[in-house]
Scaffold this active site. Sequence first.
Site, short mmCIF file in Angstrom:
data_model
loop_
_atom_site.label_atom_id
_atom_site.label_comp_id
_atom_site.label_asym_id
_atom_site.label_seq_id
_atom_site.Cartn_x
_atom_site.Cartn_y
_atom_site.Cartn_z
CD GLU A 209 -2.07 -5.38 6.53
OE1 GLU A 209 -3.27 -5.76 5.77
OE2 GLU A 209 -1.14 -5.03 6.00
CG HIS B 164 -5.95 -5.55 1.50
ND1 HIS B 164 -6.58 -6.31 2.62
CD2 HIS B 164 -4.81 -5.18 2.03
CE1 HIS B 164 -5.82 -6.35 3.57
NE2 HIS B 164 -4.61 -5.66 3.18
CD GLU B 165 -2.37 -3.96 -0.86
OE1 GLU B 165 -1.76 -3.24 0.10
OE2 GLU B 165 -2.56 -5.20 -0.62
CG HIS C 167 -3.36 -0.91 3.92
ND1 HIS C 167 -3.69 -1.08 5.28
CD2 HIS C 167 -3.22 -2.05 3.28
CE1 HIS C 167 -3.31 -2.19 5.42
NE2 HIS C 167 -3.11 -2.97 4.56
CD GLU D 16 0.27 -1.19 3.23
OE1 GLU D 16 0.45 -1.24 4.32
OE2 GLU D 16 0.28 -2.22 2.44
CE1 TYR E 165 -2.80 -8.56 5.01
CE2 TYR E 165 -1.57 -9.81 6.74
CZ TYR E 165 -1.73 -8.99 5.68
OH TYR E 165 -0.48 -8.36 5.12
CG ASP F 283 9.36 -9.71 7.92
OD1 ASP F 283 8.32 -9.50 7.63
OD2 ASP F 283 10.68 -9.45 6.99
#
Length: 643
Positions: free
Chosen positions: A333, A310-311, A314, A286, A399, A391
């Site tokens: 998310e 979705h993006e 954001h 995003e 999400y 990460d």
Amino acid sequence: MSKDTNLLDPTTQSNYTEAATRRVHFDWVVDFATRTISGFATHMLDVLKDGVSQIIFDAADLDISAATVNNVAAQFTVGPKHEVMGSALSVTLPSAARVGQSITVKITYKTTPDCTALQWLEKEQTQGKQFPYLFSQCQPIYARSVAPLQDTPSLKITYSAKVDSVLPVLLSARRVSPPSVGPPHGGKIIGKDVVSYVYDQPVGIPSYLIAIACGNVVYRAFPSISGKEWTSGIWAEPEMIEAAYWEFSEDTARYLAKEETIVGDYRFGVYDLLVLPPSFPYGGMENACLSFLTPTLLAGDRTLVDVVVHEMTHSFFGNGVTHAHASHFWLNEGWTTYMERLLLQFIHTPADRGFSYLIGSKALKDALLMYEDQPKYQRLVLSFEIGEDPDAAYSNVPYEKGSNFIYHIEEQTVGGLDAFLPYVRDYVSTFMGQSITTDQWKNHLFNFYTAFEGGSKIPLLNTINWDAWLYGEGLTLPVEMTYDASLAEQANALAERWDKARSVSKIEQLDFTEQDLDSFNSSQIMAFLERIQAYTALPLTIVQHLGKLYKLDTSSNAEIRFRFYQVALQDPQSDGARMLAPEAISWVIGEHDGVIKGRMKFCRPIFRSVVRVDRALAQRAFETAQNEFHPIARKMIKTDLAY
């Protein structure tokens, strides 16, 4: 009692609470021969605490050559490299600073080959195969390997940039010159002439949204929406621009216009898309003004445009209202996934919303199972230790669990959209431009409903098991969720027929035909394949017949092909898994079509499945193709393979 124990960002070594960057100017030269970005970053900072004697930035694998403070040469030191956080770059101030002072720090540097955020592609790795390509991926904490920054989402910064390159340059900002509409590369010769690209980002963004892409790309504007001041369009290599335009031109601008009616005005002025080469490790990213997209979304039937939704979303949840740091990533998310699915309901039908949740439930189940031995990563709010790699927790949990939590509050607690949408709009307007924690979100929720309809919703909010949702572990959600399943009925019925087919001894006795899927769109085929996985693994002969009959084993739709291989590899001890594992891993590394499947949604699960079938096969495949993957994907696959 609050469990937001990490009030400060545990992934940065910068002193952003003492002196904070307000704005940065980048002056860069992109050099494909040396694979470096070189130049300087000039920070405008505000002093927040008396007595500050140095400014500390995050820097990861950067070659720092000079620093100035207010245009005067300054001493600097680069600390030892932390495996996750990189190095602390300390620039000494000439005298102790006081609250309210403004300081300008200029750092001259260049990137190095170890830069995690940048992937440099040879021309053979692109669609056109004429020019090399560069793109960045700075989320979650890799912006510090592109430039020295106070690399934390707790800060919102504006930026400007001048980038010299022989190939067209895109940034996560508004282009000042040359214009997007017009001759590519300002009319100069692509690959030969140096052009200065100038950009400005006047809206404050977290550092992870700083982005660059550089390659032979062209632009096409989407049809404008009446009354909207923002513009929208798409960038791609010339060989891909027509397909990309067709895929996204119909829905992108009208989805954004619809979203504005729910949450408020879009603030960034430009909303463009960029279709990247196939090594891009995510479905989308995003980046402000310019969402990066994987080419695996070019399905040819517009059924995968929900990733664009979705993006785009954001822009409000993440880019606008931002998580304070990685422990609260779910706020980005979870909210974005919830709103993405709500838009599907408004643009299409409530059944489309429910169908999206049903497909997501399989992804959530897989993610929770992946962390069965690390249950802390099954939580929504994570208590990261200082220097812990964010990460390591990246999965579908924030999400899917997050969006289900918001949906539970809307549908099962406050009584539906009439009572919830006024809150959504107030949430965005209250925190737009800020970085917040989960406690701040929760406190705002209760404050809003205390004043809404005489506080009648507060007793309902108090029935929520907050600890279970935010800090609970395990393989199930705290409450049973129900969705509109009408669009899944045909897919479920067909999957049940295939499950019963396991008892048939001869393939020719089966009554399936190619026409079984004629009325299915891509999403329904995905749901069908996911439903099959709810049953015991099918025998090899049945799996092979399934793949051949419906052409699943040769499908160009990556979402469908991926799910077919999930069916084939469901039981690592089965004949089907042993027979089809080589085919699945060959698909991922692009042995047959020459296209690496760099999107981690596909490559990581396939590698994890194949390693359970044949570890040596998985490791050989990775060793053959590892340099084709983005550095982030490469790192995560190594973890999956226990290198």
